[in-house]
Scaffold this motif. Structure first.
Motif, PDB file in Angstrom:
ATOM      1  N   PHE A 217       0.902  -1.178   0.118  1.00  0.00           N
ATOM      2  CA  PHE A 217      -0.108  -0.057   0.019  1.00  0.00           C
ATOM      3  C   PHE A 217       0.816   1.305  -0.018  1.00  0.00           C
ATOM      4  CE2 PHE A 217      -3.953  -1.985   0.042  1.00  0.00           C
ATOM      5  CZ  PHE A 217      -4.165  -2.866   1.054  1.00  0.00           C
ATOM      6  N   GLN A 218       0.701   2.131  -0.930  1.00  0.00           N
ATOM      7  CA  GLN A 218       1.353   3.219  -1.069  1.00  0.00           C
ATOM      8  C   GLN A 218       0.553   4.548  -0.816  1.00  0.00           C
ATOM      9  OE1 GLN A 218       4.748   3.372  -1.286  1.00  0.00           O
ATOM     10  NE2 GLN A 218       4.708   1.237  -1.110  1.00  0.00           N
ATOM     11  N   TYR A 219      -0.575   4.417  -1.166  1.00  0.00           N
ATOM     12  CA  TYR A 219      -1.373   5.841  -0.845  1.00  0.00           C
ATOM     13  C   TYR A 219      -2.553   5.505   0.203  1.00  0.00           C
ATOM     14  CZ  TYR A 219       0.684   6.569  -5.533  1.00  0.00           C
ATOM     15  OH  TYR A 219       1.380   6.642  -6.731  1.00  0.00           O
ATOM     16  N   PHE A 220      -2.748   6.789   0.788  1.00  0.00           N
ATOM     17  CA  PHE A 220      -3.692   6.482   2.113  1.00  0.00           C
ATOM     18  C   PHE A 220      -4.456   7.658   1.995  1.00  0.00           C
ATOM     19  CE2 PHE A 220      -0.847   3.171   3.723  1.00  0.00           C
ATOM     20  CZ  PHE A 220       0.261   3.726   3.080  1.00  0.00           C
TER      21      PHE A 220
ATOM     22  N   LEU B 199      -6.953   2.265   1.208  1.00  0.00           N
ATOM     23  CA  LEU B 199      -5.525   2.093   0.989  1.00  0.00           C
ATOM     24  C   LEU B 199      -5.438   1.563  -0.481  1.00  0.00           C
ATOM     25  CD1 LEU B 199      -6.117   1.572   4.154  1.00  0.00           C
ATOM     26  CD2 LEU B 199      -3.781   0.707   4.303  1.00  0.00           C
ATOM     27  N   ARG B 200      -4.457   2.323  -1.087  1.00  0.00           N
ATOM     28  CA  ARG B 200      -4.279   1.804  -2.486  1.00  0.00           C
ATOM     29  C   ARG B 200      -2.745   1.153  -2.724  1.00  0.00           C
ATOM     30  NH1 ARG B 200      -6.141   2.084  -7.422  1.00  0.00           N
ATOM     31  NH2 ARG B 200      -7.743   3.692  -7.127  1.00  0.00           N
ATOM     32  N   ALA B 201      -2.800   0.042  -3.347  1.00  0.00           N
ATOM     33  CA  ALA B 201      -1.708  -0.609  -4.170  1.00  0.00           C
ATOM     34  C   ALA B 201      -2.008  -0.528  -5.700  1.00  0.00           C
ATOM     35  CB  ALA B 201      -1.247  -1.882  -3.611  1.00  0.00           C
ATOM     36  N   ASP B 202      -2.251  -1.602  -6.043  1.00  0.00           N
ATOM     37  CA  ASP B 202      -2.586  -1.936  -7.510  1.00  0.00           C
ATOM     38  C   ASP B 202      -4.160  -1.728  -7.376  1.00  0.00           C
ATOM     39  OD1 ASP B 202      -3.058  -5.489  -7.780  1.00  0.00           O
ATOM     40  OD2 ASP B 202      -3.131  -4.260  -5.978  1.00  0.00           O
TER      41      ASP B 202
END
Lengths: 114, 108
Positions: free
Chosen positions: B30-33, B91-94
């Motif tokens: 997860f990179q974006y929150f 939370l975002r990864a792909d």
């Protein structure tokens, strides 16, 4: 400034009936999404679209179909409704998936299947 | 184990209190929150987003990310009755994953 509009807002169906939920956005967004929200489960992605004429499966696609014939509209269909599909359905749209391109949500369709 | 864990509440606080809302996660990809606020019978609306560890402030709201502990927080200062809502972390990864939401009640 409408944003994301969902119709209808409420609906009661009998098991086995079919219906279509309509989502319309006026922000010229490429991406559109359908979620369902259930107590204790949070928002779960059903199907999504990355542009006009495209659709893809999300986390819980079974029992649902979608179509994106026009960029501004995204339709969610239930061919044979089941009580397990009783939920609140949210449509969302976004410009893309990068930071700074958040998803904008409609106010939901409350669907009960008897 | 769920990818994202969030206490459902309800959290009940008096007006003017500092509120702390939290999510923990297991996937280091997860990179974006994000934090969304959802009023009763309405859709979620984005409050704040960040992609780095540390703090980000916007008015009475502060988002905090600790990637080493896989822990994110939303602080609300001088809470108001109008802050009563359900708060969801995203939370975002792909793909984008949401927490189940924490219901907050601020009483006068």
């Amino acid at each position: 400034n409408a944003g994301v509009t969902q119709t209808p807002k409420f609906r009661v169906l009998k098991t086995g009936q079919s219906m279509t939920l309509l989502c319309a956005q006026d922000m010229n967004h490429e991406y559109m999404y359908w979620y369902r929200q259930d107590p204790g489960m949070g928002l779960r992605l059903i199907h999504y679209s990355v542009g006009e004429g495209t659709t893809a499966k999300g986390e819980v696609p079974d029992g649902y179909n979608v179509s994106r014939l026009k960029k501004q509209n995204f339709l969610l269909g239930l061919e044979s409704a089941a009580p397990s599909q009783t939920s609140v359905y949210f449509c969302a749209s976004s410009l893309g998936t990068k930071t700074g391109q958040p998803q904008h949500f409609g106010d939901g369709t409350r669907l009960s299947i008897l | 184990q769920k990818e994202v864990e969030q206490d459902p509440g309800p959290l009940s606080v008096p007006e003017g209190a500092i509120v702390s809302l939290n999510c923990t996660y297991s996937n280091s990809a997860f990179q974006y929150f994000m934090w969304y606020r959802q009023y009763s019978r309405k859709g979620p609306e984005l409050l704040m987003y960040t992609y780095s560890s540390g703090n980000k402030e916007d008015g009475r709201f502060t988002a905090q990310v600790d990637k080493s502990s896989k822990y994110i927080s939303l602080f609300i200062r001088d809470s108001q009755p109008s802050d009563s809502a359900t708060y969801l972390c995203g939370l975002r990864a792909d793909k984008l994953i949401f927490g189940t939401g924490t219901r907050l009640q601020v009483f006068p």
